[in-house]
Design an enzyme around this catalytic site. Structure first.
Site, PDB file in Angstrom:
ATOM      1  N   HIS A  72      42.786  46.998  41.835  1.00  0.00           N
ATOM      2  CA  HIS A  72      41.838  47.738  40.980  1.00  0.00           C
ATOM      3  C   HIS A  72      42.600  48.964  40.492  1.00  0.00           C
ATOM      4  CE1 HIS A  72      38.376  45.346  42.324  1.00  0.00           C
ATOM      5  NE2 HIS A  72      38.884  45.433  43.540  1.00  0.00           N
ATOM      6  N   LYS A 191      35.656  37.527  37.593  1.00  0.00           N
ATOM      7  CA  LYS A 191      35.462  37.997  38.970  1.00  0.00           C
ATOM      8  C   LYS A 191      33.968  38.006  39.266  1.00  0.00           C
ATOM      9  CE  LYS A 191      35.955  40.496  42.855  1.00  0.00           C
ATOM     10  NZ  LYS A 191      36.260  41.911  42.902  1.00  0.00           N
ATOM     11  N   HIS A 232      34.645  37.469  45.196  1.00  0.00           N
ATOM     12  CA  HIS A 232      34.550  38.370  46.349  1.00  0.00           C
ATOM     13  C   HIS A 232      33.579  37.719  47.327  1.00  0.00           C
ATOM     14  CE1 HIS A 232      33.182  42.286  48.289  1.00  0.00           C
ATOM     15  NE2 HIS A 232      32.094  41.544  48.402  1.00  0.00           N
ATOM     16  N   HIS A 252      38.948  38.416  50.045  1.00  0.00           N
ATOM     17  CA  HIS A 252      38.603  39.026  51.351  1.00  0.00           C
ATOM     18  C   HIS A 252      38.534  37.951  52.452  1.00  0.00           C
ATOM     19  CE1 HIS A 252      38.045  42.567  49.016  1.00  0.00           C
ATOM     20  NE2 HIS A 252      37.011  42.056  48.361  1.00  0.00           N
ATOM     21  N   ASP A 324      43.779  44.578  47.292  1.00  0.00           N
ATOM     22  CA  ASP A 324      42.667  45.495  46.976  1.00  0.00           C
ATOM     23  C   ASP A 324      43.143  46.931  46.807  1.00  0.00           C
ATOM     24  OD1 ASP A 324      40.017  45.848  46.314  1.00  0.00           O
ATOM     25  OD2 ASP A 324      39.234  45.618  48.341  1.00  0.00           O
TER      26      ASP A 324
HETATM   27  N1  ARG Z   1      36.450  45.962  48.223  1.00  0.00           N
HETATM   28  C1  ARG Z   1      36.118  45.479  49.525  1.00  0.00           C
HETATM   29  C2  ARG Z   1      34.663  45.697  49.810  1.00  0.00           C
HETATM   30  O1  ARG Z   1      34.169  46.728  49.469  1.00  0.00           O
HETATM   31  C3  ARG Z   1      36.965  46.162  50.557  1.00  0.00           C
HETATM   32  C4  ARG Z   1      36.946  45.555  51.892  1.00  0.00           C
HETATM   33  C5  ARG Z   1      37.955  46.233  52.730  1.00  0.00           C
HETATM   34  N2  ARG Z   1      37.936  45.871  54.091  1.00  0.00           N
HETATM   35  C6  ARG Z   1      38.685  44.921  54.628  1.00  0.00           C
HETATM   36  N3  ARG Z   1      38.627  44.764  55.901  1.00  0.00           N
HETATM   37  N4  ARG Z   1      39.429  44.192  53.906  1.00  0.00           N
HETATM   38  O2  ARG Z   1      34.018  44.873  50.362  1.00  0.00           O
END
Ligand code: ARG
Length: 412
Positions: A72, A191, A232, A252, A324
């Site tokens: 991002h 996305k 996501h 993720h 991320d």
């Molecule tokens: N952009 C993701 C969210 O807000 C970040 C998650 C970050 N945490 C992790 N353990 N990868 O859900």
């Protein structure tokens, strides 16, 4: 100063060259490219044609430019929580301009940027393409598609502000229309937010948001129009439904279970695990005004995500490197390599996830992610052997993109 956007033909000579397909480290290789910045030759440097003076990287190891499939670049971590509301769209674009340069100089010559407000990512992508600013090649999504009140709808303001994120679309036909709309305004990839998330105020990562029916509509529309879909999805159910709906990558992947891993393998869906994030969020979240709700959620999923990364790896799922960045500072992207190795990956597999696998997910396997005839001359170099110590990728000394040198700390 900006290097010329237009490359000239050139050559580089590498003391060592990492062939990312085979994992072999080759000695003394010569790479040539033409005036369009496209590779025309790679082979033993003894064959250097008369009259060619290559850039001398005899003390370094060369490999293809790295790819991060989940960034991002128009976000900075210090603008988290309620502070994010004070960032205007033009300001967001300027943040993107700054970060595009940081990513390139860190050795990331291609990125997939998955979620920005009001097409700030499209502006940065086009600025890079035109040679106005420095940055990696970019595949961008524009605003992420989300249900009302979902992870990708900003849910910080009370109702009297009448705020609704531009990616909100409920129901299969509204979602199809939104796919058409983001493509109209420049999206290369779609996305979607299939589950709740960490950094949003309401909603839990394990709770599904888009329904199977909505995601089927989105993927069929996107694929028909020639776009891939990145979902996501932290939650167990949302991951499986997104895979069943035919998305191209799960972002993720935190709470994936065995069935989810099996489905991903069957459908050849890429899993993207952003497993460096947790360290940064927990260490710097408070300082960055991350919401207390988000810190709580991070404590619940951070470790599980890493354990599930290991399970998916052992099961042989396909993985692409996505970090991320924006949640943590841009330019630190390579820090995730060390985490991946710490949690069981071999250095070569981690590097493949950020080169050939990522290039495949981007839909450009014959253009980026490898150094072969016909590919863009996107080459980086480090001192030392990344197969022995993958963390040396955090210190890239040479960056070539499309035949233009953007960084050279080796032969100044
Ligand atoms: N952009 C993701 C969210 O807000 C970040 C998650 C970050 N945490 C992790 N353990 N990868 O859900």
């Amino acid at each position: 100063m900006l290097p010329k956007a237009q490359a000239t033909a050139g050559a580089v000579r590498c003391g060592k060259f990492l062939d990312v397909r085979t994992g072999h480290l080759l000695d003394n290789q010569l790479i040539l490219w033409d005036k369009d910045g496209v590779i025309t030759f790679i082979g033993p440097a003894d064959a250097t044609p008369f009259g060619i003076v290559p850039i001398d990287l005899l003390d370094a190891t060369c490999l293809p430019g790295l790819i991060d499939v989940h960034t991002h670049i128009t976000f900075d971590p210090q603008n988290s929580g309620y502070k994010s509301l004070g960032i205007s769209v033009p300001r967001e674009t300027v943040i993107g301009v700054k970060n595009a340069r940081l990513l390139l100089l860190a050795g990331f010559t291609s990125i997939r940027d998955v979620g920005a407000s009001h097409y700030t990512d499209v502006a940065v992508r086009d600025g890079v393409k035109a040679g106005d600013i420095l940055g990696p090649r970019m595949i961008v999504s524009g605003p992420p598609l989300t249900i009302t009140g979902g992870h990708c709808d900003k849910n910080l303001l009370p109702s009297e502000f009448n705020f609704k994120a531009e990616g909100v679309a409920d129901g299969p036909w509204a979602a199809r229309q939104k796919v058409r709309e983001v493509i109209k305004f420049g999206a290369d990839v779609i996305k979607i937010c299939a589950s709740g998330g960490v950094m949003s105020r309401i909603g839990h990562p394990d709770v599904p948001q888009y329904t199977l029916e909505e995601m089927q509509a989105i993927t069929s529309e996107a694929h028909r129009l020639g776009r891939k879909v990145a979902a996501h999805a932290h939650g167990t159910e949302s991951i499986k439904n997104a895979i069943r709906a035919g998305v191209d990558s799960i972002e993720h992947s935190s709470l994936i279970d065995e069935e989810g891993i099996r489905l991903a393998k069957e459908r050849r869906t890429y899993l993207v695990f952003d497993i460096y994030n947790d360290d940064y969020i927990l260490a710097s979240g408070e300082k960055n005004d991350v919401l207390p709700e988000s810190l709580d959620k991070e404590r619940q999923i951070g470790r599980l995500q890493r354990e599930n990364f290991r399970k998916a790896l052992q099961a042989g799922a396909r993985m692409a490197f996505g970090t991320d960045s924006g949640i943590y500072p841009h330019g630190d992207n390579a820090k995730q390599f060390g985490k991946m190795v710490e949690w069981g990956m071999k250095p070569i597999d981690a590097i493949q996830s950020a080169t050939i696998n990522a290039a495949d997910l981007l839909g450009q396997p014959d253009k980026v992610g490898t150094v072969e005839k016909g590919c863009y001359a996107d080459i980086i170099a480090v001192r030392g052997n990344p197969l022995d110590d993958v963390t040396i990728l955090e210190h890239v000394s040479f960056v070539l993109k499309g035949g233009t040198v953007y960084r050279n700390d080796i032969t100044k």
